[in-house]
Design a protein around this motif. Structure first.
Motif, PDB file in Angstrom:
ATOM      1  N   ALA A 148     -94.944  11.311  -4.167  1.00  0.00           N
ATOM      2  CA  ALA A 148     -93.551  11.196  -4.596  1.00  0.00           C
ATOM      3  C   ALA A 148     -93.307  11.995  -5.868  1.00  0.00           C
ATOM      4  O   ALA A 148     -94.156  12.027  -6.747  1.00  0.00           O
TER       5      ALA A 148
ATOM      6  N   CYS B 196     -91.758  11.653  -0.498  1.00  0.00           N
ATOM      7  CA  CYS B 196     -90.756  10.829  -1.160  1.00  0.00           C
ATOM      8  C   CYS B 196     -90.174  11.567  -2.360  1.00  0.00           C
ATOM      9  O   CYS B 196     -90.902  12.131  -3.168  1.00  0.00           O
TER      10      CYS B 196
ATOM     11  N   ALA C 261     -91.004   6.349   1.222  1.00  0.00           N
ATOM     12  CA  ALA C 261     -90.230   5.558   0.249  1.00  0.00           C
ATOM     13  C   ALA C 261     -90.585   4.074   0.339  1.00  0.00           C
ATOM     14  O   ALA C 261     -90.709   3.387  -0.673  1.00  0.00           O
TER      15      ALA C 261
ATOM     16  N   ILE D 122     -84.531   6.384  -3.784  1.00  0.00           N
ATOM     17  CA  ILE D 122     -85.941   6.580  -3.439  1.00  0.00           C
ATOM     18  C   ILE D 122     -85.951   6.912  -1.946  1.00  0.00           C
ATOM     19  O   ILE D 122     -85.708   6.041  -1.107  1.00  0.00           O
TER      20      ILE D 122
ATOM     21  N   THR E 215     -89.279  15.454  -0.484  1.00  0.00           N
ATOM     22  CA  THR E 215     -88.466  14.361   0.047  1.00  0.00           C
ATOM     23  C   THR E 215     -88.575  14.281   1.568  1.00  0.00           C
ATOM     24  O   THR E 215     -88.646  13.193   2.136  1.00  0.00           O
TER      25      THR E 215
ATOM     26  N   PHE F 227     -81.159   4.370  -8.792  1.00  0.00           N
ATOM     27  CA  PHE F 227     -82.128   5.377  -8.348  1.00  0.00           C
ATOM     28  C   PHE F 227     -82.094   5.485  -6.833  1.00  0.00           C
ATOM     29  O   PHE F 227     -81.948   4.475  -6.140  1.00  0.00           O
TER      30      PHE F 227
ATOM     31  N   ILE G 164     -91.817   3.280 -10.953  1.00  0.00           N
ATOM     32  CA  ILE G 164     -91.665   3.772  -9.575  1.00  0.00           C
ATOM     33  C   ILE G 164     -92.402   5.103  -9.403  1.00  0.00           C
ATOM     34  O   ILE G 164     -93.114   5.318  -8.419  1.00  0.00           O
TER      35      ILE G 164
ATOM     36  N   LEU H  58     -92.031   1.710  -2.792  1.00  0.00           N
ATOM     37  CA  LEU H  58     -91.227   0.650  -3.394  1.00  0.00           C
ATOM     38  C   LEU H  58     -91.707  -0.768  -3.108  1.00  0.00           C
ATOM     39  O   LEU H  58     -91.455  -1.679  -3.898  1.00  0.00           O
TER      40      LEU H  58
ATOM     41  N   TRP I 181     -88.007   3.111 -13.850  1.00  0.00           N
ATOM     42  CA  TRP I 181     -88.093   4.483 -13.302  1.00  0.00           C
ATOM     43  C   TRP I 181     -89.529   5.007 -13.406  1.00  0.00           C
ATOM     44  O   TRP I 181     -90.094   5.525 -12.444  1.00  0.00           O
TER      45      TRP I 181
ATOM     46  N   PRO J  49     -89.997  13.277  -8.811  1.00  0.00           N
ATOM     47  CA  PRO J  49     -88.582  13.169  -9.187  1.00  0.00           C
ATOM     48  C   PRO J  49     -87.808  14.358  -8.631  1.00  0.00           C
ATOM     49  O   PRO J  49     -88.338  15.470  -8.589  1.00  0.00           O
TER      50      PRO J  49
ATOM     51  N   ILE K 107     -87.481  10.975  -5.646  1.00  0.00           N
ATOM     52  CA  ILE K 107     -86.877   9.891  -6.425  1.00  0.00           C
ATOM     53  C   ILE K 107     -85.845  10.489  -7.368  1.00  0.00           C
ATOM     54  O   ILE K 107     -86.191  11.304  -8.232  1.00  0.00           O
TER      55      ILE K 107
ATOM     56  N   GLY L 131     -95.462   5.935  -6.996  1.00  0.00           N
ATOM     57  CA  GLY L 131     -95.235   6.965  -5.991  1.00  0.00           C
ATOM     58  C   GLY L 131     -96.274   8.070  -5.979  1.00  0.00           C
ATOM     59  O   GLY L 131     -96.450   8.746  -4.963  1.00  0.00           O
TER      60      GLY L 131
END
Lengths: 137, 391
Positions: free
Chosen positions: B242, B50, B169, B164, B46, B162, B233, B173, B230, B244, B52, B237
């Motif tokens: 990216a 990124c 990010a 992001i 993160t 969600f 994305i 997106l 989800w 989760p 999520i 990502g």
């Protein structure tokens, strides 16, 4: 699930410590103690260990050390009665590698056993694995 | 899973989390993922790329009708009536004693017919309490007052949400929505079309908000299409790194950013001045519950103050740990984690103002041992903001 290794030459506790019994030079018996791959995976994201002072006398089942992860702190119990003979002071700096080698480099402390009969209360690898399977359901 | 999963609320992504092998836990009555791989990995992803997260457990309350603006102004501590279209504000809800009942985001939007409505996002653990509080202040005679009607609905279960978050990010997106995200400012929101077949032509609400200390967005979509969106994305990502993230990383991220969490830094026993949230209290406008008490409290010296704490060692001072000055307990810890970014044990807590100066050395009791701790300025972590988005 049996992705984890539990060597046959070790003994185990239901609280996820492992024990390797060694003869020392003086003819006494020493227990090398660590925590199992199952426990390390459950704890995850380790940040700190607190080890006992050398010389401390411990009862079987007594809290001897602690291991802290981002989420929680967990006690490590002494599997057999004895006196702390050595601690692994290298451990703190290699916590992220504990999962790679839990049974050799990953030892926590050594106890000079004062009550060898206590070893009979420990689990063998097969019994410990069964115990883990019952806990993960 | 800790606790009995059969009685827990489930987000529209529950089956996905379980199928991914996430470590699940109970949080505020919901079955939620703590992590998928590890808290540290998800935290670093993160901060550098990124993360999520499923935040569908957060409460989404909708207010509309000609009386909605005044009703909210008489419920929230912050001004509401002057919100511009698409503007979002952080606000508190206080009880009559000025204690903090919840911290919320209120956003102002127009629906597809140009009709105004407000969305108030509340903490999952406070949703039922706040819904009761709303009903208490919105009896039928007020809700149906001619010309000042207020229609209130709890949309929580109808929508998923969600987060992001992270420096990439915006790249993740942008292809998914029909508004220009680069020109969207911090604390602004927008109704969007979702440019992916998984959304089945449904829209959503996107906002440039978050709880990680990074740039990022929060996206609300209908529960029925949530899983498809989800997965879309996550797919978008992947090239940007990216991943989760679960609630574990969400907690370490927000704590590094010095952001309070309800139930920890904020409770009904703590007032906004103590929490450093004086700016959210608009005491000269509408009369909301707690306004008079807050006017009184404003005149009195502070008894305690929220501070950042940095441990000398690696042990973690967790919620409830006592803070000492010499042999005297002077305060308490509200949250503590090991900071993955700073590689230090950090915490937040309350101490009297005379000990709140950065650099002050105090002791904290961790399971019977007194450990050295130093008061530090919040936040612990500050991202490098792009100049053009600085406001």
């Amino acid at each position: 699930m049996s992705a984890f290794q539990y060597p046959d030459n070790l003994r185990y506790t239901k609280t996820h410590e492992w024990v390797r019994v060694e003869k020392d030079a003086a003819g006494g018996t020493t227990a090398v103690v660590g925590i199992t791959a199952f426990a390390i995976d459950a704890l995850k994201d380790l940040v700190h260990v607190e080890l006992p002072p050398v010389g401390r006398k411990l009862q079987a089942g007594q809290e001897a050390a602690e291991i802290e992860s981002v989420k929680a702190v967990s006690p490590i119990y002494c599997p057999v009665e004895g006196e702390v003979a050595a601690v692994n002071s290298e451990l703190e700096n290699q916590l992220e590698h504990l999962a790679d080698d839990p049974y050799q480099k990953g030892w926590f402390f050594k106890v000079r056993i004062t009550d060898p009969a206590g070893l009979n209360n420990l689990l063998d690898a097969a019994a410990y694995q069964k115990h883990c399977e019952s806990e993960s359901h | 899973m800790d606790g009995d999963s059969s009685v827990l609320l489930k987000t529209p992504l529950y089956d996905w989390h379980v199928a991914q092998g996430a470590r699940m836990t109970e949080f505020a009555g919901w079955a939620m993922p703590v992590f998928y791989t590890s808290i540290f990995q998800e935290h670093h992803a993160t901060r550098t790329a990124c993360g999520i997260g499923d935040i569908s457990h957060m409460g989404r309350l909708r207010f509309e009708g000609p009386g909605a603006a005044v009703f909210l102004a008489e419920l929230l501590t912050r001004r509401v009536g002057d919100l511009k279209l698409g503007q979002i504000r952080y606000s508190l809800i206080t009880n009559y004693e000025g204690g903090i009942m919840d911290d919320v985001l209120v956003g102002y939007y127009h629906d597809e017919y140009g009709q105004p409505f407000y969305v108030v996002v509340v903490n999952a653990g406070n949703r039922e309490k706040i819904v009761r509080w709303v009903h208490q202040h919105l009896p039928p005679e007020r809700a149906n007052a001619p010309g000042q009607e207020v229609l209130f609905s709890d949309l929580t279960r109808l929508w998923a949400m969600f987060a992001i978050q992270g420096p990439r990010a915006i790249d993740v997106l942008q292809p998914l929505v029909d508004v220009d995200l680069d020109s969207m400012r911090y604390y602004k929101g927008h109704l969007v079309r979702i440019l992916h077949p998984a959304a089945q032509r449904q829209g959503g609400i996107i906002s440039r908000t978050g709880y990680t200390g990074e740039d990022g967005f929060e996206l609300a979509v209908g529960a029925g299409v949530a899983r498809g969106v989800w997965e879309a994305i996550l797919e978008l990502g992947k090239p940007f790194g990216a991943v989760p993230i679960g609630l574990g990383a969400r907690d370490t991220l927000r704590l590094e950013a010095g952001m309070p969490l309800y139930g920890h830094e904020l409770t009904e026993e703590i007032n906004p001045f103590e929490a450093g949230l004086e700016y959210t209290c608009y005491l000269t406008g509408y009369d909301f519950p707690g306004r008079d008490a807050l006017k009184q409290l404003q005149q009195q010296p502070l008894r305690k103050k929220l501070v950042g704490l940095e441990m000398a060692g690696r042990r973690i001072a967790r919620q409830g740990a006592a803070i000492f000055q010499g042999d005297r307990q002077v305060g308490f810890v509200t949250s503590g984690v090991f900071s993955p970014t700073l590689q230090k044990s950090i915490a937040m807590g309350y101490v009297p103002p005379e000990f709140a100066e950065p650099g002050t050395e105090l002791l904290v009791d961790i399971r019977g041992q007194r450990e050295l701790v130093r008061v530090t300025a919040l936040p612990f972590y500050n991202r490098n903001r792009k100049k053009k988005n600085a406001s």
